[in-house]
Design an enzyme around this catalytic site. Structure first.
Site, short mmCIF file in Angstrom:
data_model
loop_
_atom_site.label_atom_id
_atom_site.label_comp_id
_atom_site.label_asym_id
_atom_site.label_seq_id
_atom_site.Cartn_x
_atom_site.Cartn_y
_atom_site.Cartn_z
N THR A 11 -11.47 6.22 -1.23
CA THR A 11 -12.05 5.79 0.04
C THR A 11 -11.58 6.79 0.98
O THR A 11 -10.91 7.73 0.85
CB THR A 11 -10.86 4.39 0.23
OG1 THR A 11 -11.14 3.78 -0.73
CG2 THR A 11 -11.08 3.78 1.63
N LEU A 34 0.71 -1.24 -0.04
CA LEU A 34 -0.11 -0.19 -0.02
C LEU A 34 0.91 1.15 -0.13
O LEU A 34 0.43 2.21 0.37
CB LEU A 34 -0.70 0.04 1.33
CG LEU A 34 -2.20 -0.59 1.19
CD1 LEU A 34 -2.08 -2.28 1.36
CD2 LEU A 34 -3.20 -0.43 2.27
N TYR A 80 1.53 8.89 -10.83
CA TYR A 80 0.86 7.98 -10.24
C TYR A 80 0.16 6.97 -10.86
O TYR A 80 0.27 5.83 -10.49
CB TYR A 80 -0.17 8.83 -9.49
CG TYR A 80 -1.12 8.08 -8.49
CD1 TYR A 80 -0.43 7.70 -7.14
CD2 TYR A 80 -2.43 7.78 -8.63
CE1 TYR A 80 -1.26 7.15 -6.35
CE2 TYR A 80 -3.37 7.20 -7.74
CZ TYR A 80 -2.67 6.75 -6.60
OH TYR A 80 -3.67 6.03 -5.73
N LYS A 109 1.47 3.25 -11.35
CA LYS A 109 0.54 2.10 -10.76
C LYS A 109 0.31 1.22 -11.96
O LYS A 109 0.14 -0.11 -12.04
CB LYS A 109 -0.84 2.59 -10.32
CG LYS A 109 -0.61 3.32 -8.96
CD LYS A 109 -0.58 2.38 -7.67
CE LYS A 109 -0.61 3.22 -6.55
NZ LYS A 109 -0.59 2.40 -5.40
N ALA A 162 -1.91 -2.65 -3.97
CA ALA A 162 -3.01 -1.50 -4.07
C ALA A 162 -2.94 -0.73 -5.14
O ALA A 162 -2.34 0.24 -5.11
CB ALA A 162 -2.92 -0.81 -2.67
P1 NAD Z 1 -1.48 7.37 2.52
O1 NAD Z 1 -0.65 8.35 1.85
O2 NAD Z 1 -2.31 7.67 3.79
O3 NAD Z 1 -0.73 6.11 2.74
C1 NAD Z 1 0.47 5.72 1.84
C2 NAD Z 1 1.62 5.19 2.93
O4 NAD Z 1 2.54 4.60 2.12
C3 NAD Z 1 1.98 6.29 3.97
O5 NAD Z 1 2.07 5.84 5.13
C4 NAD Z 1 3.47 6.83 3.29
O6 NAD Z 1 4.26 7.34 4.31
C5 NAD Z 1 3.81 5.42 2.75
N1 NAD Z 1 4.75 5.60 1.91
C6 NAD Z 1 4.61 6.42 0.36
N2 NAD Z 1 5.57 6.11 -0.21
C7 NAD Z 1 6.40 5.38 0.42
C8 NAD Z 1 7.96 4.75 0.14
N3 NAD Z 1 8.46 5.02 -1.00
N4 NAD Z 1 8.31 3.77 1.09
C9 NAD Z 1 7.74 3.59 2.22
N5 NAD Z 1 6.44 3.90 2.62
C10 NAD Z 1 5.87 4.96 1.59
O7 NAD Z 1 -2.50 6.88 1.43
P2 NAD Z 1 -3.68 5.79 1.35
O8 NAD Z 1 -5.26 6.70 1.24
O9 NAD Z 1 -3.64 4.92 2.72
O10 NAD Z 1 -3.69 4.74 0.21
C11 NAD Z 1 -2.88 3.55 0.65
C12 NAD Z 1 -2.65 2.89 -0.99
O11 NAD Z 1 -3.97 2.89 -1.55
C13 NAD Z 1 -1.79 3.73 -1.82
O12 NAD Z 1 -0.99 2.70 -2.40
C14 NAD Z 1 -3.01 4.29 -2.66
O13 NAD Z 1 -2.30 4.41 -4.05
C15 NAD Z 1 -3.69 3.34 -2.85
N6 NAD Z 1 -5.28 3.86 -3.12
C16 NAD Z 1 -5.93 4.74 -2.37
C17 NAD Z 1 -7.21 5.49 -2.56
C18 NAD Z 1 -7.68 6.18 -1.54
O14 NAD Z 1 -8.69 6.69 -1.79
N7 NAD Z 1 -7.30 6.20 -0.17
C19 NAD Z 1 -7.64 5.09 -3.81
C20 NAD Z 1 -6.92 4.35 -4.82
C21 NAD Z 1 -5.76 3.77 -4.38
#
Ligand code: NAD
Ligand code: UDP
Length: 330
Positions: free
Chosen positions: A185, A83, A155, A159, A124
């Site tokens: 989400t 994620l 992005y 992905k 994810a």
């Molecule tokens: P978020 O930004 O809250 O969480 C992402 C986490 O990844 C953070 O804790 C960040 O510190 C960590 N991170 C980022 N780059 C990193 C790296 N290079 N190495 C280690 N850690 C790293 O985002 P989220 O909303 O919790 O999303 C989680 C995942 O779900 C992501 O991959 C995102 O692309 C995917 N996603 C989320 C949504 C949404 O609406 N929340 C929608 C589509 C996809």
């Protein structure tokens, strides 16, 4: 009790991005199912507060690391969830090259780790792989309409490349990889200032500021509560056999930005109207998941209605907002 026997059936799970919004809820759910969890996070967009309550849990281990660097994990692993990636447009555009590398190099590193450990892998991914879709709602076999050179490409294309890596290694028989395409989400633990619509609108309203509507506000999104999403991710990781196709996870309820603004204004009376701002480049006009595949393959569908999920999320942000006001006043 014999310690070896007590641990024999316990799953050992690595969650990359486990200190983020979705990742921390996933860590909670895995621990409550009796799994041992290794959380890997660089804290780029995650928050220590999300995992502080877990740090004394005997089955939780935190590794602070960027997934772009190779990972060595000595203990056995049964499952790896990836994620790790900033998810909010302003955040992932702040360092676009790192965003792209996180998805490509980071996913490659985690897939190698999965291969070494014989662990099952879940990526994810995102509805952004459909770009600004010409097909509505979006089924998984739609290949998308992404601008590969625009500001969202770091992005979206990152992905898409990560998905390619997963399916190549799956076809090569090297990793049991699965891909979730996550739609918007929301829920507690979103970062208040991360620029996404739900966190922006709620926090603007709590501060008595106007809600910022980008463009006309006629564009649509479908909002899934984080508890539903986590159940979907775990179901996709568990399902037998491997579906060998991406699976959309999202709530098919579709709302315009204007409709969401009206809901938040109704639920947070402190708000003060709306203000229009320019529409960001390449902002998708419509988005709604076709979740037939998730229903059929996983028996999954979201349960939390938007009004109910927003009520909980507003209450959570309100507590944080009031705590901040007390600190500022002291
Ligand atoms: P978020 O930004 O809250 O969480 C992402 C986490 O990844 C953070 O804790 C960040 O510190 C960590 N991170 C980022 N780059 C990193 C790296 N290079 N190495 C280690 N850690 C790293 O985002 P989220 O909303 O919790 O999303 C989680 C995942 O779900 C992501 O991959 C995102 O692309 C995917 N996603 C989320 C949504 C949404 O609406 N929340 C929608 C589509 C996809
Ligand atoms: N948006 C908005 N006001 C805001 C934040 C976002 O009108 O303060 C719009 C944005 O232009 C997009 C939608 O809300 O059309 C969802 O934006 P978000 O950044 O949450 O997610 P994404 O665009 O990645 O789906």
């Amino acid at each position: 009790m014999d310690v070896v026997k007590a641990n024999a059936g316990r799953k050992r799970v690595l969650v990359a991005g486990g200190a983020g919004f979705v990742g921390s809820h996933l860590c909670d759910a895995l621990l409550s199912e009796g799994c041992a969890v290794v959380c890997v996070d660089s804290f780029l967009t995650g928050a220590r507060a999300n995992v502080v309550p877990l740090e004394n849990h005997p089955d939780f281990r935190l590794v602070t690391q960027d997934i772009c660097s190779p990972l060595g994990v000595d203990e056995p692993l049964d499952e790896i969830y990836n994620l790790a990636c900033a998810a909010s447009p302003p955040r992932y555009q702040a360092d676009p090259v790192h965003t792209m590398m996180t998805s490509v190099v980071g996913t490659r590193n985690l897939l190698e780790l999965a291969q070494e450990h014989g662990a099952r892998f879940l990526l994810a991914s995102t509805s952004e792989v459909y770009g600004d879709p010409e097909v509505h709602p979006q089924p998984e076999d739609y290949h998308g309409n992404v601008n590969p050179t625009g500001p969202r490409a770091c992005y979206d294309e990152g992905k898409r490349a990560a998905e390619t890596l997963c399916f190549d290694l799956l076809r090569l028989g090297q990793v049991d990889a699965r891909v979730a395409r996550i739609f918007n989400t929301y829920g507690p633990r979103m970062q208040a200032d991360d620029g996404r619509i739900v966190s922006n609108f709620i926090n603007q309203a709590l501060r008595g500021e106007p809600l910022t509507i980008y463009g006309t506000g006629a564009q649509t999104r479908s909002f899934c509560h984080v508890s539903d999403l986590v159940k979907g991710l775990m179901a996709l990781m568990a399902v037998e056999p491997n579906p060998k196709t991406p699976v959309n996870l999202g709530n098919p309820g579709e709302f315009t930005v204007n409709e969401l603004a009206a809901l938040v204004r109704e639920m947070v009376p402190e708000g003060s109207g709306v203000v229009c701002r320019p529409l960001p480049q390449d902002d998708p006009q419509r988005r709604r998941p076709d979740i037939t595949r998730a229903r059929t393959l996983l028996g999954w569908e979201p349960r939390v209605p938007l009004q109910e999920g927003l009520k909980e999320t507003i209450a959570w942000f309100r507590l944080a907002h009031e705590a901040e006001k007390r600190i500022t006043a002291a």
